[in-house]
Write a protein that holds these residues in place. Structure first.
Motif, PDB file in Angstrom:
ATOM      1  N   ARG A 108       3.249  -6.989 -21.110  1.00  0.00           N
ATOM      2  CA  ARG A 108       1.886  -6.472 -21.275  1.00  0.00           C
ATOM      3  C   ARG A 108       0.983  -6.964 -20.148  1.00  0.00           C
ATOM      4  O   ARG A 108       0.124  -6.235 -19.663  1.00  0.00           O
ATOM      5  CB  ARG A 108       1.336  -6.885 -22.635  1.00  0.00           C
ATOM      6  N   ASN A 142       1.922 -16.765 -15.982  1.00  0.00           N
ATOM      7  CA  ASN A 142       1.322 -16.424 -17.273  1.00  0.00           C
ATOM      8  C   ASN A 142       1.847 -15.046 -17.643  1.00  0.00           C
ATOM      9  O   ASN A 142       1.542 -14.063 -16.955  1.00  0.00           O
ATOM     10  CB  ASN A 142      -0.206 -16.387 -17.181  1.00  0.00           C
ATOM     11  N   ASP A 144       2.595 -12.238 -20.851  1.00  0.00           N
ATOM     12  CA  ASP A 144       2.439 -11.762 -22.219  1.00  0.00           C
ATOM     13  C   ASP A 144       3.430 -10.609 -22.356  1.00  0.00           C
ATOM     14  O   ASP A 144       3.290  -9.587 -21.677  1.00  0.00           O
ATOM     15  CB  ASP A 144       0.999 -11.292 -22.460  1.00  0.00           C
ATOM     16  N   ASP A 146       6.574  -8.642 -25.165  1.00  0.00           N
ATOM     17  CA  ASP A 146       6.955  -8.480 -26.563  1.00  0.00           C
ATOM     18  C   ASP A 146       8.290  -9.140 -26.909  1.00  0.00           C
ATOM     19  O   ASP A 146       8.769  -9.016 -28.025  1.00  0.00           O
ATOM     20  CB  ASP A 146       6.959  -6.997 -26.962  1.00  0.00           C
TER      21      ASP A 146
END
Length: 183
Positions: A108, A142, A144, A146
């Motif tokens: 994401r 960093n 993000d 699923d």
């Protein structure tokens, strides 16, 4: 045809990987950059083509570099160290997106921040015992995605194994200079 994951066509990626695996004698990718000095600390690099699996592919990009005022430049472009770190980050980013896609993990968001500190005494030739380059480079990813924590760690480990620029930073590269004096 399956929908792309992270913008990566996983089926095409696998076909490309299969082609490389079946042709180990022709598995090279050759890149080159031509750089011209433009005065003071400014350069312009040109990328015109690259070779992949024995074929030449045309490109047309320029990459400008300059030093900040404090390092005697005009601050018109990123300096070589910033470009070096940007190249590392870009390569790592491609790795995270592609490996995650291959594992079916949707990313994401992904950000990488890289820092390194040079001792200018090495660069300025003030002490020959000081490395003019980096002794270590730190980067923070960093992400993000699923995937599970275990999947994301697996992606991270894979990227560190397969990223060309991670390898370029982590291992010595044999440099082969050729000086031509033009008069």
């Amino acid at each position: 045809m399956n929908a792309p994951i992270n913008g990566i066509d996983v089926e095409a990626f696998q076909q490309f990987s299969d082609t490389v695996e079946k042709n180990p004698d022709n598995a090279g990718a050759k890149f080159s950059v031509h750089t011209e000095w433009k005065g003071q600390t400014r350069t312009v690099a040109t990328v015109k083509s690259y070779e992949l699996l024995g074929e030449t592919h045309e490109r047309n990009f320029t990459i400008e570099a300059d030093e900040p005022h404090e390092l005697l430049g005009k601050n018109t472009a990123p300096n070589p160290q910033e470009l070096l770190m940007a190249a590392l980050n870009a390569c790592l980013t491609v790795g995270y997106a592609a490996v995650a896609a291959k594992m079916g993990v949707t990313v994401r968001s992904l950000e990488i921040e890289t820092t390194g500190e040079l001792d200018l005494r090495g660069f300025l030739g003030l002490d020959e015992n000081i490395n003019p380059g980096y002794d270590e480079v730190h980067y923070k990813v960093n992400i993000d995605a699923d995937g599970t924590d275990e999947q994301i760690e697996e992606i991270h480990q894979a990227v560190m194994r397969i990223s060309p620029n991670y390898s370029n930073f982590a291992k010595p590269i044999r440099m082969v200079p050729n000086l031509v004096i033009v008069r």
